[in-house]
Design a protein around this motif. Structure first.
Motif, short mmCIF file in Angstrom:
data_model
loop_
_atom_site.label_atom_id
_atom_site.label_comp_id
_atom_site.label_asym_id
_atom_site.label_seq_id
_atom_site.Cartn_x
_atom_site.Cartn_y
_atom_site.Cartn_z
N SER A 1 -39.63 32.66 -39.09
CA SER A 1 -39.00 33.76 -38.48
C SER A 1 -38.32 33.56 -37.35
N ARG A 2 -37.11 34.30 -37.34
CA ARG A 2 -36.21 34.08 -36.24
C ARG A 2 -36.45 34.89 -34.97
N ALA A 3 -36.47 34.15 -33.87
CA ALA A 3 -36.77 35.00 -32.58
C ALA A 3 -35.49 35.92 -32.18
N LYS A 4 -35.96 37.05 -31.95
CA LYS A 4 -34.97 38.06 -31.33
C LYS A 4 -34.28 37.68 -30.14
N ALA A 5 -33.03 37.99 -30.14
CA ALA A 5 -32.28 37.76 -28.76
C ALA A 5 -32.47 38.74 -27.76
#
Length: 88
Positions: A83-87
């Motif tokens: 999962s990608r980390a939110k900016a």
């Protein structure tokens, strides 16, 4: 329709009458019972087919296709997607 000759029916009716204790006046009952018994008997006493007739023809066997040998890459389960980390 009856199955069995009169002599077969007569013999069976007589045996049934004897087994019942020789009751008088029931000759037709024993005759009809013998007819019913002999009508049902051919299905139950029919000779079984010979073993050669009973067997079905052998089925054609499909040759096994060559399978790809399993390798280390196919044995491992696939990794779950990251999962990608939110900016911020």
């Amino acid at each position: 329709m009856t199955h069995g000759s009169d002599s077969e029916i007569r013999a069976l009716a007589y045996r049934l009458w004897q087994e019942a204790g020789h009751p008088e006046g029931r000759d037709l009952d024993f005759w009809l019972e013998a007819e019913l018994h002999l009508a049902a008997a051919p299905a139950a006493t029919a000779p079984a087919p010979a073993p050669e007739q009973a067997k079905a023809a052998p089925r054609a066997v499909k040759p096994k296709t060559a399978t790809k040998p399993r390798t280390a890459s196919t044995d491992k389960p696939k990794a779950a997607p990251r999962s990608r980390a939110k900016a911020k």
